[in-house]
Design a protein around this motif. Sequence first.
Motif, PDB file in Angstrom:
ATOM      1  N   LYS A   1      34.003  43.181  35.634  1.00 32.62           N
ATOM      2  CA  LYS A   1      35.375  43.233  35.136  1.00 32.62           C
ATOM      3  C   LYS A   1      35.922  44.622  35.413  1.00 32.62           C
ATOM      4  O   LYS A   1      35.231  45.616  35.279  1.00 32.62           O
TER       5      LYS A   1
ATOM      6  N   TYR B   1      37.904  28.891  28.792  1.00 33.35           N
ATOM      7  CA  TYR B   1      38.057  29.838  27.683  1.00 33.35           C
ATOM      8  C   TYR B   1      39.142  29.286  26.775  1.00 33.35           C
ATOM      9  O   TYR B   1      40.329  29.467  27.047  1.00 33.35           O
TER      10      TYR B   1
ATOM     11  N   LEU C   1      42.303  27.939  28.256  1.00 37.28           N
ATOM     12  CA  LEU C   1      42.397  28.360  29.655  1.00 37.28           C
ATOM     13  C   LEU C   1      41.219  27.881  30.484  1.00 37.28           C
ATOM     14  O   LEU C   1      40.069  28.111  30.133  1.00 37.28           O
TER      15      LEU C   1
ATOM     16  N   ALA D   1      39.477  28.810  33.476  1.00 34.49           N
ATOM     17  CA  ALA D   1      39.312  29.867  34.477  1.00 34.49           C
ATOM     18  C   ALA D   1      38.787  29.246  35.760  1.00 34.49           C
ATOM     19  O   ALA D   1      39.177  29.658  36.860  1.00 34.49           O
TER      20      ALA D   1
ATOM     21  N   PRO E   1      44.842  34.605  44.429  1.00 34.46           N
ATOM     22  CA  PRO E   1      45.621  35.579  43.644  1.00 34.46           C
ATOM     23  C   PRO E   1      44.852  36.043  42.408  1.00 34.46           C
ATOM     24  O   PRO E   1      43.854  35.433  42.029  1.00 34.46           O
ATOM     25  N   SER E   2      45.358  37.097  41.820  1.00 30.76           N
ATOM     26  CA  SER E   2      44.729  37.644  40.622  1.00 30.76           C
ATOM     27  C   SER E   2      44.721  36.598  39.514  1.00 30.76           C
ATOM     28  O   SER E   2      45.724  35.916  39.298  1.00 30.76           O
ATOM     29  N   GLY E   3      43.589  36.461  38.850  1.00 32.58           N
ATOM     30  CA  GLY E   3      43.477  35.513  37.744  1.00 32.58           C
ATOM     31  C   GLY E   3      43.132  34.108  38.190  1.00 32.58           C
ATOM     32  O   GLY E   3      43.073  33.193  37.377  1.00 32.58           O
ATOM     33  N   SER E   4      42.833  33.936  39.493  1.00 32.11           N
ATOM     34  CA  SER E   4      42.546  32.591  39.986  1.00 32.11           C
ATOM     35  C   SER E   4      41.102  32.160  39.715  1.00 32.11           C
ATOM     36  O   SER E   4      40.750  31.012  39.978  1.00 32.11           O
ATOM     37  N   GLY E   5      40.267  33.058  39.225  1.00 30.36           N
ATOM     38  CA  GLY E   5      38.910  32.672  38.829  1.00 30.36           C
ATOM     39  C   GLY E   5      37.817  33.137  39.769  1.00 30.36           C
ATOM     40  O   GLY E   5      36.670  32.707  39.668  1.00 30.36           O
ATOM     41  N   LYS E   6      38.123  34.099  40.667  1.00 30.12           N
ATOM     42  CA  LYS E   6      37.138  34.569  41.657  1.00 30.12           C
ATOM     43  C   LYS E   6      35.949  35.260  40.970  1.00 30.12           C
ATOM     44  O   LYS E   6      34.782  34.942  41.226  1.00 30.12           O
ATOM     45  N   SER E   7      36.292  36.212  40.091  1.00 31.44           N
ATOM     46  CA  SER E   7      35.209  36.948  39.419  1.00 31.44           C
ATOM     47  C   SER E   7      34.409  36.021  38.513  1.00 31.44           C
ATOM     48  O   SER E   7      33.186  36.157  38.395  1.00 31.44           O
ATOM     49  N   THR E   8      35.091  35.074  37.890  1.00 33.71           N
ATOM     50  CA  THR E   8      34.401  34.115  37.033  1.00 33.71           C
ATOM     51  C   THR E   8      33.358  33.347  37.841  1.00 33.71           C
ATOM     52  O   THR E   8      32.217  33.169  37.408  1.00 33.71           O
TER      53      THR E   8
ATOM     54  N   GLU F   1      35.115  42.235  45.724  1.00 34.21           N
ATOM     55  CA  GLU F   1      36.051  43.229  46.266  1.00 34.21           C
ATOM     56  C   GLU F   1      35.361  44.525  46.653  1.00 34.21           C
ATOM     57  O   GLU F   1      35.674  45.585  46.117  1.00 34.21           O
TER      58      GLU F   1
ATOM     59  N   HIS G   1      40.744  40.528  48.569  1.00 37.24           N
ATOM     60  CA  HIS G   1      42.179  40.309  48.701  1.00 37.24           C
ATOM     61  C   HIS G   1      42.631  40.604  50.111  1.00 37.24           C
ATOM     62  O   HIS G   1      43.756  40.304  50.490  1.00 37.24           O
TER      63      HIS G   1
HETATM   64  N1  LIG Z   1      35.827  36.385  28.764  1.00 38.95           N
HETATM   65  C1  LIG Z   1      37.015  35.801  28.962  1.00 38.95           C
HETATM   66  N2  LIG Z   1      37.711  35.283  27.930  1.00 38.95           N
HETATM   67  C2  LIG Z   1      38.915  34.704  28.114  1.00 38.95           C
HETATM   68  N3  LIG Z   1      39.469  34.609  29.284  1.00 38.95           N
HETATM   69  C3  LIG Z   1      38.843  35.111  30.369  1.00 38.95           C
HETATM   70  C4  LIG Z   1      37.591  35.735  30.268  1.00 38.95           C
HETATM   71  N4  LIG Z   1      37.189  36.145  31.492  1.00 38.95           N
HETATM   72  C5  LIG Z   1      38.177  35.784  32.316  1.00 38.95           C
HETATM   73  N5  LIG Z   1      39.153  35.164  31.663  1.00 38.95           N
HETATM   74  C6  LIG Z   1      40.342  34.604  32.239  1.00 38.95           C
HETATM   75  O1  LIG Z   1      39.991  33.727  33.268  1.00 38.95           O
HETATM   76  C7  LIG Z   1      40.900  33.837  34.323  1.00 38.95           C
HETATM   77  C8  LIG Z   1      40.162  34.098  35.625  1.00 38.95           C
HETATM   78  O2  LIG Z   1      39.678  35.424  35.598  1.00 38.95           O
HETATM   79  P1  LIG Z   1      38.904  36.155  36.802  1.00 38.95           P
HETATM   80  O3  LIG Z   1      38.424  37.447  36.318  1.00 38.95           O
HETATM   81  O4  LIG Z   1      37.920  35.195  37.339  1.00 38.95           O
HETATM   82  O5  LIG Z   1      40.113  36.316  37.846  1.00 38.95           O
HETATM   83  P2  LIG Z   1      40.018  36.957  39.319  1.00 38.95           P
HETATM   84  O6  LIG Z   1      40.338  35.852  40.211  1.00 38.95           O
HETATM   85  O7  LIG Z   1      38.749  37.651  39.469  1.00 38.95           O
HETATM   86  O8  LIG Z   1      41.232  37.987  39.276  1.00 38.95           O
HETATM   87  P3  LIG Z   1      41.349  39.425  39.946  1.00 38.95           P
HETATM   88  O9  LIG Z   1      41.694  39.203  41.370  1.00 38.95           O
HETATM   89  O10 LIG Z   1      42.440  40.063  39.192  1.00 38.95           O
HETATM   90  O11 LIG Z   1      40.025  40.090  39.742  1.00 38.95           O
HETATM   91  C9  LIG Z   1      41.880  34.901  33.993  1.00 38.95           C
HETATM   92  O12 LIG Z   1      43.092  34.311  33.542  1.00 38.95           O
HETATM   93  C10 LIG Z   1      41.224  35.664  32.872  1.00 38.95           C
HETATM   94  O13 LIG Z   1      42.188  36.159  31.983  1.00 38.95           O
END
Ligand SMILES: Nc1ncnc2c1ncn2[C@@H]1O[C@H](COP(=O)(O)OP(=O)(O)OP(=O)(O)O)[C@@H](O)[C@H]1O
Lengths: 483, 224
Positions: free
Chosen positions: A481, B13, B16, B18, B37-44, B162, B194
Amino acid sequence: MTKRRMFLRMVTASLLRRRSRMLIALLSIGIGATILAGMVTIYYDVPRQMRAQMRSYGANMLLMPAEGETLDSERLSAALQKLPADALVGASPYRYVRLDMTSRQQSFTTAGTDFAEIQKTSPYFSVEGRYPEAPREILVGREIAETIGVKEGSDMELTWQPTARESDGNPSDDRKPGARLAGSAKGFGDAMVYVTATLDNEAKIAELTIDASTQTPEYGGRTAEDALFLKQFIGKALPLEMGDDVDALSGATVTSTAVVEALNTARADAAVQPKTTRYMVTGILVTGGEEEGYVFMSTEDLQALTGEDALDVAELSISADEEQLNAYAEALTGDGVQARLVKRVTKSETAVLGKLQALVFLVTVVVLILTMICVSTTMMAVVSERRREIGLRKALGASDNSIRGEFLGEGMFLGLLGGALGAVLGFVFAQVVSVNVFHASIMFRPLLLPVTVLVSMLIAAASCLMPIKRAVAIDPAIVLKGE
Amino acid sequence: MALLELKNISKIYGELKALDNVSLHVDKGEWVAIMGPSGSGKSTMMNIIGCMDKPTKGEVLLDGEDISKLPGKRLTDIRRDKIGLIFQQFHMVTYLTAVENVMVSQYYHSMPDEQEALEALGRVGLRERAKHLPSQLSGGEQQRVCVARALINHPELILADEPTGNLDEANENIVLDLFRQLHREGTTLIVVTHDPEVAEAAQRTIVLEHGRVAREVVNENFVE
Ligand SMILES: Nc1ncnc2c1ncn2[C@@H]1O[C@H](COP(=O)(O)OP(=O)(O)OP(=O)(O)O)[C@@H](O)[C@H]1O
Ligand SMILES: [Mg+2]
């Protein structure tokens, strides 16, 4: 490189390269260890220190002649040989006799003792003036001084009047033809009346001298001069019966009776002659106790006066705990002497020391708890500061036990350093306390170093438990994160 | 042969989603880019593949083993043995030198070996900086140390979230060249980015949107 070496490398690097935070933890452990080491030193040294101090509350052992035995200076010094020299604070011999102050028609209990030893066994004695140093110098208790009005520097004439009771055998054994008898008895106001008589060929009284100078001159005093009174005795055989053989001098019945009693108990022994010596009062003794009613002179002076080397009791001041005192008492008893503890003194000494130790113990425990809280708080801060690092380590595959081990390792390392530091500083601390409070220096205990280090490490480890729990709970995902 | 297979996984979550019913198949030795895009769930998704998180629903097969229901301790073991991680924020242990940071990874995996760690640093061109602390290294250099750390235990799968996000052009190219080398050696790579240039270096790009796989693009220009 082995895993263990890498572990040590990580732990030391963490401590050495992140100095400021670790310095706080180290400092708190160090201070805790210092106080711990200091307190432990004091805890074990206090009895030693205090025991010497407490000896100022007076003798804690009495040495007396055993049943049917007598005590003299030789026996006393033989007994004292049995005590370790460093334990014996002082030993004061005492011989009590009644001496008469003829000029005042008074008699006083007089103690023959050793003034140098008295100052060790009874340091609370206070003297207005000074302790006697030369022969024929005496101390007078305040009570006596007030009654007869003597002061520092006054002269005092004291008379030793051997009483018949103290000689062997029976007075009748001495009533031989031609014998010279001497005797005394209590007259008016308990003051002594002295007589000397010479017997004729038939063992009857040929000559009589009466010393009634302690009696009221107009009454009892006349017995020494009244020719008629004196004449009654001549030609009579001892013992005499008052009223039968002789009549009392009118107005002097008590003194007359004392004269008869003195004659009836009179002895022939040359040593039983009364002896008078003039003394110089060097000081007035103030103790607040019964000693204020006594006259004190040196053992040698009293021996010169009475001609006998005898002691009634010796007061011993010994630096030891109760158990040891009992052992000493047992060792001393025998060879005609018996020893006994002064329970009141030993008991209160033990109680006071126990309380002091309990106090030191309590303070130590409180300090240790405070140290733990302080170290724990610091380590807690360290964990939150290193959240990312912990997460990273976990992401890299660190198991919970590895994390525990690393924090415990850092904590114990801190304990080791802090403990070593504390052991040294603690000794200095104890030394300072001891010198300032007890006016004595402290012994170094080599065992203290490893014990302090060990306890510090344990405390540091215990303080790390909560922080470790928190570290283990950190989620490795935080590293992904963008915090 | 599939090294990794995601079967209908979701990560929820509260309200939501993710990740929403995502399926993915990655072969051994494949190089896949993930965009979105940001928040699309990549890191998840990376967290789940990297054994640092579990899906709410669905199965994750790594080397044929379903890891989605394993206890945390086993996940740690798998992460340690099979996966090399590279992060955007090039996380390093701040009080350890570059070479020590690489050795930390060896330490948890098997045995620290300073020589081997130095060689890995040599591979990312940082042999000379081995004794430097992270604070004495540039961002690009730090990320290269992280790459060295990720490859030191020869993982089957390298996950990079990234990896070039904070790097300049030159360092980005160095890192991409390292990825190419790793790919040639047969390492499976999954790279979140990205940056279209970074995505184009991969064989295939998955695009996520709102927790779903929006599309999949095969890189025609990929040079082996
Ligand atoms: N522990 C958590 N509790 C609640 N929501 C979460 C948690 N972790 C992630 N999210 C939500 O899940 C969604 C996906 O998050 P994620 O970190 O996977 O996005 P991302 O694609 O990696 O974005 P970025 O490009 O900004 O890193 C986001 O809307 C985030 O707010
Ligand atoms: Mg992300």
